[in-house]
Write an enzyme that holds these catalytic residues in place. Structure first.
Site, PDB file in Angstrom:
ATOM      1  N   PHE A  46       4.625   6.509 -10.270  1.00  0.00           N
ATOM      2  CA  PHE A  46       4.785   5.064 -10.152  1.00  0.00           C
ATOM      3  C   PHE A  46       6.212   4.680 -10.535  1.00  0.00           C
ATOM      4  O   PHE A  46       6.899   5.413 -11.254  1.00  0.00           O
ATOM      5  CB  PHE A  46       3.815   4.338 -11.104  1.00  0.00           C
ATOM      6  CG  PHE A  46       2.408   4.210 -10.592  1.00  0.00           C
ATOM      7  CD1 PHE A  46       1.953   3.019 -10.054  1.00  0.00           C
ATOM      8  CD2 PHE A  46       1.535   5.286 -10.649  1.00  0.00           C
ATOM      9  CE1 PHE A  46       0.650   2.897  -9.583  1.00  0.00           C
ATOM     10  CE2 PHE A  46       0.232   5.174 -10.191  1.00  0.00           C
ATOM     11  CZ  PHE A  46      -0.217   3.982  -9.659  1.00  0.00           C
TER      12      PHE A  46
ATOM     13  N   ILE B 177       4.340  -0.903  -3.100  1.00  0.00           N
ATOM     14  CA  ILE B 177       2.889  -1.076  -3.053  1.00  0.00           C
ATOM     15  C   ILE B 177       2.302   0.326  -3.063  1.00  0.00           C
ATOM     16  O   ILE B 177       2.753   1.201  -2.309  1.00  0.00           O
ATOM     17  CB  ILE B 177       2.457  -1.878  -1.801  1.00  0.00           C
ATOM     18  CG1 ILE B 177       0.933  -2.058  -1.778  1.00  0.00           C
ATOM     19  CG2 ILE B 177       2.949  -1.251  -0.510  1.00  0.00           C
ATOM     20  CD1 ILE B 177       0.441  -2.965  -0.645  1.00  0.00           C
ATOM     21  N   SER B 178       1.342   0.584  -3.935  1.00  0.00           N
ATOM     22  CA  SER B 178       0.777   1.926  -4.067  1.00  0.00           C
ATOM     23  C   SER B 178       0.013   2.329  -2.817  1.00  0.00           C
ATOM     24  O   SER B 178      -0.470   1.499  -2.051  1.00  0.00           O
ATOM     25  CB  SER B 178      -0.159   1.991  -5.274  1.00  0.00           C
ATOM     26  OG  SER B 178       0.535   1.758  -6.474  1.00  0.00           O
ATOM     27  N   GLN B 179      -0.117   3.660  -2.633  1.00  0.00           N
ATOM     28  CA  GLN B 179      -0.889   4.156  -1.494  1.00  0.00           C
ATOM     29  C   GLN B 179      -2.338   3.721  -1.628  1.00  0.00           C
ATOM     30  O   GLN B 179      -2.856   3.549  -2.742  1.00  0.00           O
ATOM     31  CB  GLN B 179      -0.777   5.673  -1.403  1.00  0.00           C
ATOM     32  CG  GLN B 179      -1.526   6.424  -2.491  1.00  0.00           C
ATOM     33  CD  GLN B 179      -1.264   7.911  -2.442  1.00  0.00           C
ATOM     34  OE1 GLN B 179      -0.310   8.386  -3.050  1.00  0.00           O
ATOM     35  NE2 GLN B 179      -2.107   8.645  -1.736  1.00  0.00           N
TER      36      GLN B 179
ATOM     37  N   ARG C  89      -4.477  -5.065   4.243  1.00  0.00           N
ATOM     38  CA  ARG C  89      -3.324  -4.511   3.533  1.00  0.00           C
ATOM     39  C   ARG C  89      -1.985  -4.902   4.166  1.00  0.00           C
ATOM     40  O   ARG C  89      -0.984  -5.083   3.476  1.00  0.00           O
ATOM     41  CB  ARG C  89      -3.461  -2.987   3.467  1.00  0.00           C
ATOM     42  CG  ARG C  89      -2.351  -2.273   2.679  1.00  0.00           C
ATOM     43  CD  ARG C  89      -2.656  -0.786   2.608  1.00  0.00           C
ATOM     44  NE  ARG C  89      -1.513   0.007   2.212  1.00  0.00           N
ATOM     45  CZ  ARG C  89      -1.148   0.244   0.965  1.00  0.00           C
ATOM     46  NH1 ARG C  89      -1.845  -0.276  -0.023  1.00  0.00           N
ATOM     47  NH2 ARG C  89      -0.093   0.986   0.702  1.00  0.00           N
TER      48      ARG C  89
END
Length: 205
Positions: A193, A51-53, A25
Site C-alpha cells: 500500500f 485505488i486498491s485492486q 468501480r
C-alpha cells in the site's frame, strides 16, 4: 470481476460479494485509467494515491466482518471506493483523508451514488476521529509502521481493526481484535500500500 477475481480466490461472504457487484468501480477511477477499472490491479487516482485492486478491497472488507449495525472508521478515503462498499454493509462510515483534493474527489464520487451514510473528514487519520468514537470496525487503507494507538483506543469492545502493517514498500495484512480491553493480532499475508502519513504513521519524505 467478482466471479473471476474475488469469488474464485476464496471470498464467499454473500453480502461482500453483493456490495462489490452493486458499486460501479469505474466511477471511482479517474481518466485516463477508467477503462482499466475492472482489472485486478491498483490504479492511480492522482496526488500520489491509488485505488486498491478489487481482490484486496474484498479481502479487507471480508476480514472486517462488517455487520448492518456497525459504525466504521476508515483511514484513507482515496477516491471513496472502499467507503462506498462499506456503506452498503454497515450503518455509518466515517472516512478520513489528509489530502483536500482527494477528499473532494471522494465526496463527488459518493454523492453521485446517493450514499448518505458516509462522513468524509479532512485530517490526520492516524489520530482517528474521537467525535464519532467508539467504532465497531476500523480499516486502514495505507501502510503503517504500527497500528496507531489512538485507533486502538477508539475501537469498541469486541471491535475489529484491519490494517497493512510493516515497511513503506511491503506490509503484512493484520487483524486486531479487542476483547475485555485486551487485543489479539493475526497476520493474513503480504500486501503493498501507499504509506500512511501522519503523527503515528510515516513522515511525508
Amino acid at each position: 470481476m467478482v466471479e473471476q477475481q474475488i469469488r474464485a480466490r476464496g471470498i464467499t461472504n454473500a453480502r461482500v460479494l453483493d456490495a462489490m457487484r452493486e458499486i460501479p468501480r469505474h466511477l471511482f477511477v479517474p481518466a485516463p485509467h477508467t477503462s482499466s477499472a475492472y482489472i485486478d490491479a491498483p490504479l492511480p487516482i492522482g496526488n500520489g494515491q491509488t485505488i486498491s485492486q478489487p481482490y484486496i478491497v474484498a479481502l479487507m472488507t471480508d476480514l472486517l466482518e462488517p455487520q448492518p449495525e456497525d459504525r466504521v472508521l476508515e483511514i484513507g478515503a482515496g477516491s471513496g471506493y472502499q467507503a462506498a462498499i462499506l456503506a452498503r454493509l454497515v450503518n455509518h462510515v466515517t472516512t478520513i483523508e489528509r489530502i483536500h483534493a482527494v477528499a473532494d474527489l471522494a465526496k463527488k464520487n459518493l454523492a453521485s451514488l446517493g450514499l448518505k451514510n458516509v462522513s468524509i473528514i479532512v485530517g490526520d487519520g492516524t489520530q482517528g476521529y474521537r467525535e464519532n468514537a467508539p467504532f465497531n470496525r476500523i480499516i486502514i487503507t495505507a501502510s503503517t509502521p504500527q497500528i496507531p494507538p489512538p485507533l486502538i483506543n477508539q475501537l469498541d469492545e469486541e471491535g475489529i481493526l484491519v490494517a497493512p502493517v510493516g515497511g513503506r514498500d511491503i506490509q503484512e495484512l493484520i487483524i486486531l481484535k479487542k476483547h475485555h480491553g485486551r487485543t489479539v493480532q493475526s497476520s493474513h499475508g503480504g500486501v503493498r500500500f501507499v504509506p500512511l502519513i501522519g503523527e503515528y504513521g510515516w513522515t511525508d519524505t
